[in-house]
Design a protein around this motif. Structure first.
Motif, short mmCIF file in Angstrom:
data_model
loop_
_atom_site.label_atom_id
_atom_site.label_comp_id
_atom_site.label_asym_id
_atom_site.label_seq_id
_atom_site.Cartn_x
_atom_site.Cartn_y
_atom_site.Cartn_z
N SER A 105 28.66 -32.23 2.60
CA SER A 105 27.53 -32.31 1.66
C SER A 105 26.70 -31.03 1.69
O SER A 105 26.29 -30.54 0.64
N THR B 139 30.35 -29.83 -8.97
CA THR B 139 29.70 -31.01 -8.41
C THR B 139 30.16 -31.18 -6.97
O THR B 139 31.13 -30.55 -6.53
N GLU B 140 29.47 -32.03 -6.24
CA GLU B 140 29.89 -32.28 -4.86
C GLU B 140 31.31 -32.84 -4.81
O GLU B 140 32.09 -32.50 -3.92
N GLU B 141 31.66 -33.67 -5.76
CA GLU B 141 33.01 -34.24 -5.79
C GLU B 141 34.07 -33.16 -5.96
O GLU B 141 35.12 -33.19 -5.32
N ARG C 161 34.34 -31.24 -2.65
CA ARG C 161 35.09 -32.05 -1.66
C ARG C 161 36.59 -31.99 -1.94
O ARG C 161 37.40 -31.82 -1.03
N PHE C 162 36.97 -32.14 -3.19
CA PHE C 162 38.39 -32.10 -3.55
C PHE C 162 39.00 -30.74 -3.22
O PHE C 162 40.06 -30.64 -2.62
#
Length: 109
Positions: free
Chosen positions: A14, A35-37, A40-41
């Motif tokens: 995060s 985006t954070e998503e 992360r990916f």
């Protein structure tokens, strides 16, 4: 500031993503939204065909304020490294993103 290797499986994703989102939100309309998503990916699935990826995070007062990434292509491009250094806008222009702060490149492999 302390710079250390970053492991996406155990470290603060995060915080890493917060830096990416803040850095991309600086008014450059030609950059795709981050985006954070997405972060992360990308951390868990580096670009295919570009070899292994290594990540570092820069910590200041216990929070991530920057990060660096490198991928090392294999085969005919083994002498190259693809890299990126990202610094949170709040701590830019203070020498925090200097390549020497993240190992100078020669020690990255």
């Amino acid at each position: 500031m302390e710079v250390r290797l970053f492991d996406p499986e155990r470290d603060d994703v995060s915080g890493f993503a917060h830096v990416s989102v803040a850095a991309r939100g600086d008014g450059r309309p030609y950059w795709p939204e981050v985006t954070e998503e997405v972060v992360r990916f990308r951390l868990r699935h580096p670009f295919v065909g570009l070899g292994p990826a290594v990540y570092w995070a820069a910590y200041l007062d216990g929070r991530i304020v920057g990060h660096a990434y490198a991928q090392f292509p294999e085969s005919e491009s083994a002498h190259l490294a693809l890299s990126e250094v990202t610094v949170h806008p709040d701590v830019r222009r203070r020498g925090r993103g200097a390549i020497n702060d993240v190992g100078g490149g020669s020690e990255w492999r």
